[in-house]
Design an enzyme around this catalytic site. Structure first.
Site: not given
Lengths: 185, 185, 185
Positions: A14, A50
């Site tokens: 993350g 993205h």
């Protein structure tokens, strides 16, 4: 004089999402420097997706496998620059040297990092760099993997020493290794 | 009664530099115990260079692959002892047993650690031990590597349980897992 | 409404012992869900010994490689449930899919985790889940290992995002990534 934040962590920890959220909290003028070479169609599609997501939130994006220094030097501030990630940049430098039958050793890495830190320091805004933690497993059998692991460890230490803030991300959550100077961001 | 500090971290995390700086802040009487077997010329030269650098700052150095217990027992205090590193010591014990067709299992490791902790506890000063974090990667294919990884994990836990202070180093920066008792160093 | 604690850490980091101690501090009504497939006699004996030790302290134990959701849904509260560990559960799901020539990708994992979190949320007590940190080593050569590593990373992030508390264990000692809400346990 730029502010430098290092965000490190394991694979799928993350760290990139955390770095993105931190960057978006800093400025609405947002520059993304991706170091990831596109090696297959699926990866290319993921990178495109993205990028489009970021564009909707005011990011400009650029892929750069090697010349991070000149890319950062060319950016106007103030604003925020996110480099994702240094580990692949080290990988790209290592393979570039190998293609030219050159050695990319710790000394060569230190020269590159010195130039990168100078460019970052010249940027009138915040630079956030993402990096991988790759040294907490068993020693790899493969000599090149050991060399790469050593280079990434050295890279992380040199960047961390110069950084205003260093964050280790695990399970999507931050552990603060170094916190910003009072008066910083 | 000795004070024990465990400094752990990944490869090239800066754990040795951190441990050295901590040791030099504790005492000017400084003993270095290196457990690293010299396996090639380049490594030998690097070890020599590090030793000479330390000697300029008042360190005595000794290479000891196996008999840490008797080495520590032989040291006069007060002062500081830096053992770099336990992970290689476990590796050396494992290969020594293998050469004698003996098994080096968790029980054998616990005996060795018990003796080591007794020696440390008898040293009238501070002992700082460096160790690797090797368990945060993917499970190794190799059975010996898995066994080694298990032994190092157990070693770290046993030492940490007895230690006054435990520090995890990442990117050259400390995360404090256990802090010294009030009234300790 | 259940309370969820995620305990993560490397191999032999002491995460299971820490999770067990935390669980025993929460309630005397104790349910253990083991996800570990028994692959050899030695492992079977070790699992049996651990189970007998827990039984002496009021635990009920159950081995469940796949169906954690229905197992948790079937438990009466209040009390504490310890799931050890999620990483093996992900491994079991991956191999089950493979045996049926199905793909177990991130989307499939997200569905499983969604159902698991719903079951946990319905349990009127505390659920502690143990998980491995596997992403801090060098990139594995093996494609399946890389896929597994990605899945485990995603699993940890999804569970951590929903958890009331997240603890990273190293050397048997906790680092708190997320602390319980005021008024929580």
């Amino acid at each position: 004089m730029g502010t430098l934040i290092l965000v490190t962590g394991g694979a799928r920890s993350g760290k990139s999402s955390y770095a993105l959220a931190r960057a978006e909290a800093v400025s609405t003028i947002r520059h993304f420097l991706a170091t990831c070479p596109v090696t297959d169609t699926e990866m290319g599609q993921r990178i495109d997706r993205h990028r489009r997501e970021r564009e909707g939130r005011g990011w400009t994006s650029c892929e750069e496998e090697i010349a991070l220094v000149s890319r950062i030097a060319a950016l106007q501030g103030p604003g925020v620059v996110l480099v994702d990630c240094l580990t692949l940049w080290v990988n790209n430098l290592l393979f570039q040297a190998d293609r030219h039958d050159e050695v990319f050793d710790e000394q060569a890495l230190r020269r590159e990092i010195g130039q990168l830190l100078a460019a970052i320091s010249g940027y009138p805004g915040t630079v956030i760099v993402v990096s991988n933690e790759v040294g907490m497993g068993i020693v790899p059998d493969n000599q090149l993997a050991r060399h790469y692991r050593d280079l990434v460890g050295t890279c992380n230490r040199l960047i961390a020493a110069a950084a205003d803030e260093v964050v280790l991300v695990s399970c999507g959550l931050p552990l603060f290794l170094k916190t910003a100077r009072p008066g910083g961001i």
